[in-house]
Scaffold this motif. Structure first.
Motif: not given
Length: 196
Positions: A129-135
């Protein structure tokens, strides 16, 4: 089956048996109920982790990555509640209402792209997984609860005597080992090349 898949499977099976065993010993105990929910959250996270690691296509891997993210948010919430119960601290009702509201919010957001942006090959994993902006907010909430609760446990250890002190020590050691292993999953989300 690689190490990550096997450990997720063992964790899933162990949590299911442990949670049911403890709950069946005293179904009326508040601590046993919370322990069951805690192991259920870990079971759900581990099961989703296993299914993610055994996925053969990106669509399936992405779904299970979002599912494990959704399930993992409840682990520190139940951990905090469990620590309160084990150390005998009076439950702060409004604090736990707030924690559940935040957890449910993150749970709902887990299935969009705000927490898990996408998947890509990283560190030998086909679908990482690639972290999203809210991670980063998710992680802040997660780490804050784990640190706070482990701190309460540590503090209580030094204000307890006898067999109770030994029980708290075992709980503290298990928590440190478990969370130390668990947090190694996070750096790779930000492409920091540390394998879990």
């Amino acid at each position: 089956m690689n190490f990550f898949t096997l450990s997720a499977l063992v964790n899933t099976i162990t949590c299911s048996f442990l949670g049911i065993f403890v709950f069946s010993k005293n179904r009326k105990s508040e601590v046993n109920k919370i322990f069951f929910l805690y192991t259920l959250a870990i079971f759900s996270w581990s099961g989703s982790y296993f299914l993610w690691q055994t996925s053969h296509n990106e669509v399936s891997a992405l779904f299970w990555t979002k599912a494990l993210t959704a399930c993992a948010i409840f682990i520190p919430v139940f951990y905090t509640q469990l620590v309160y119960g084990v150390i005998g601290r009076k439950k702060e009702k409004y604090l736990f209402y707030l924690l559940y509201v935040v957890a449910v919010t993150f749970f709902a957001l887990s299935f969009g792209y705000w927490l898990v942006k996408s998947l890509e090959p990283r560190a030998g994993f086909e679908f990482w997984p690639v972290a999203g902006s809210g991670y980063k907010y998710y992680l802040s909430f997660w780490f804050s609860l784990v640190i706070y609760s482990t701190g309460l446990l540590f503090y209580s250890l030094f204000h307890t005597q006898g067999q109770r002190k030994i029980q708290l020590l075992y709980f503290l050691i298990a928590s440190i080992i478990g969370y130390s292993g668990g947090i190694t999953n996070f750096p790779l989300w930000y492409n920091i090349q540390i394998r879990p």
